[in-house]
Design an enzyme around this catalytic site. Structure first.
Site, PDB file in Angstrom:
ATOM      1  N   ASP A 305       0.823  -1.203   0.000  1.00 25.09           N
ATOM      2  CA  ASP A 305       0.000   0.000   0.000  1.00 25.09           C
ATOM      3  C   ASP A 305       0.864   1.262   0.000  1.00 25.09           C
ATOM      4  O   ASP A 305       2.056   1.208   0.306  1.00 25.09           O
ATOM      5  CB  ASP A 305      -0.894  -0.032   1.241  1.00 25.09           C
ATOM      6  N   ASP A 365     -10.596   3.663  -1.508  1.00 21.73           N
ATOM      7  CA  ASP A 365     -11.172   2.740  -0.536  1.00 21.73           C
ATOM      8  C   ASP A 365     -12.693   2.873  -0.507  1.00 21.73           C
ATOM      9  O   ASP A 365     -13.238   3.982  -0.608  1.00 21.73           O
ATOM     10  CB  ASP A 365     -10.659   3.045   0.874  1.00 21.73           C
TER      11      ASP A 365
END
Length: 491
Positions: A305, A365
């Site tokens: 990430d 997200d």
């Protein structure tokens, strides 16, 4: 020079051009396509996973994301204040005949902007190849994807694994006890991967187990595998927090600006975090060790990430273009992990990741709510967590499917701790089917019996997917029109 595409006459400015299938290859540090009429809509392709990708009206000027400290994690900070509509690596416009004109870079480091009647592409450093095509939208993007596959490679073409991820239920509140409880509850559900997300590590930069995992990460991987799942682990190997040992002990490893100060990579975990200079030989050696250790623990699915940090502007140990620096760092990761380890890239620059990762997050997200009003309405930031933001950008990145497994983020089935309406939950479930990547974070203990049955069917049933328009799909015999959520027109 002039080119004619099915009646559309273009004036081309480039060092050279040649026919390439149904399109043309151009070469140059800067190229430009001039068309007869000024377009009204522009396909904006965001820099990294979370950055906005969408068709936009050209008569509405871009609005900078506020506050400035968040810009690096939202989009390419180099162009954050640009008054022009532009996108990373590619851009496209709708033409009066209802077709699409696309200009796309064939190497990392390119950008395309709208200039009145023109599409202008440029590389930040040096010259390179470009692909230009005009035609039906799906065909034009498919041809561009094929060109990228030939130049950069492709991976992840087998069916994507079905993933249970801890983030969207427990966030950083995971522990050995929580993991054991969830693992027991998942028995009977056809997940291949059980992935631990943020919350297991000591700090960003200190990738060892914290006090919530006293048995250690190797023991945790063995437990996951014993319960029938592939162990998965989240890491953010290109960033570091000031609270970490690494930051304190190795300040020379940080990416610096022209004044010699560390380059902020964004705001999270209560403050700023910073980028590592991945061109530094010692950083590369450390990075290789971090990845090899995680694989040795038993984690053969790695969710990596905040990867864009390695491509931020700054002064590097090795003076190379920033997207090249990122791609070389990712190559170190791939070599350290080995060919059999599944790498899911998140917060990742799109073009420089191709050919090196198996899966790629293609939107922001999700969250257990639909709209992120504070971020969108007041900060002009379409990259904050939320169902609508994830849906919008993911839909506009589906053209990447021939190149990499496309992850639109998790779907929700639970009603517990969830503000999504049933139609909104269904939209995210359908999006995952269309993208071909099935994942959820719903703990089985939070599911009602009917919700668990719905989840099991979603995981188990193969559904034929065909695209009928820009936002319209057939899933089995059911038509799904995502345009109803976007307020946009289909094509």
């Amino acid at each position: 020079m002039r080119l004619i595409f099915a009646g559309l006459e273009l004036e081309i400015q480039a060092e050279s051009s040649q026919a390439a299938g149904t399109g043309y290859l151009l070469h140059g540090g800067t190229v430009q396509l001039n068309q007869p009429e000024t377009p009204t809509r522009f396909y904006r392709h965001g820099w990294q996973s979370w950055s906005l990708a969408s068709w936009l009206e050209l008569d509405k000027a871009p609005v900078p994301i506020q506050p400035p400290g968040r810009r690096p994690q939202a989009d390419d900070p180099v162009y954050a204040l640009s008054p022009r509509h532009g996108g990373s690596a590619l851009g496209a416009v709708e033409t009066p005949d209802g077709k699409v004109l696309l200009l796309g870079a064939l190497a990392p480091g390119g950008r395309v902007e709208a200039h009145g009647r023109a599409l202008r592409g440029f590389y930040e450093s040096g010259a390179g190849d470009w692909y230009v095509a005009h035609g039906d939208e799906s065909a034009v993007f498919a041809h561009y994807a094929q060109m990228l596959a030939e130049r950069l490679g492709r991976r992840g073409q087998n069916p994507a694994p079905r993933v249970w991820c801890s983030w969207y239920s427990y966030y950083t509140g995971i522990s050995e006890t929580v993991v054991q409880e969830v693992l027991e509850g998942l028995q009977g559900l056809p997940f291949e991967v059980f992935q631990l997300d943020d919350g297991w590590q000591q700090d960003m930069g200190d990738w060892e187990a914290n006090e919530k995992f006293p048995s250690g990460m190797q023991a945790m991987a063995r437990k996951i595998r014993a319960m029938g799942h592939i162990p998965g682990l989240w890491m953010a190997p290109f960033i570091v927090r000031p609270s970490s040992r690494l930051y304190r002990e190795r300040p020379d490893w940080l990416l610096k600006d022209a004044q010699g100060d560390p380059v902020p990579a964004g705001i999270n975990w209560g403050g700023f975090y910073y980028a590592l200079d991945t061109t530094h030989p010692q950083v590369r050696a450390w990075l290789r060790g971090v990845i090899q250790r995680a694989v040795a623990w038993g984690y053969t699915y790695l969710k990596l990430d905040f990867l864009y940090a390695a491509a931020l502007p700054g002064v590097r140990h090795e003076n190379i273009p920033r997207e090249q620096a990122y791609r070389e760092a990712l190559r170190v990761v791939r070599e350290a992990a080995g060919e059999e380890v599944y790498i899911l890239a998140c917060g990742a620059p799109i073009l420089p990741s191709l050919g090196l990762v198996d899966g790629l997050r293609i939107g922001p997200d999700v969250a257990p709510y639909w709209r992120n009003e504070d971020r969108e309405d007041y900060l002009h930031d379409p990259t904050g967590p939320g169902g609508l933001n994830a849906l919008r950008t993911s839909l506009h990145r589906l053209w990447l499917r021939p190149l990499v497994q496309t992850d639109p983020d998790v779907a929700y089935f639970r009603t517990r701790y969830n503000l999504l309406s049933p139609p909104q939950r269904q939209a995210l479930q359908d999006l995952a089917k269309v993208a071909g990547f099935l994942a959820t974070s719903d703990p089985p203990q939070w599911l009602e019996p009917d919700e668990r049955r719905t989840l099991e069917r979603w995981l188990s049933e193969a559904v034929a997917v065909s695209q009928k328009g820009r936002y319209r799909f057939l899933l089995g015999g059911r038509e799904v029109d995502f345009g109803e959520w976007l307020g946009g027109r289909d094509a």
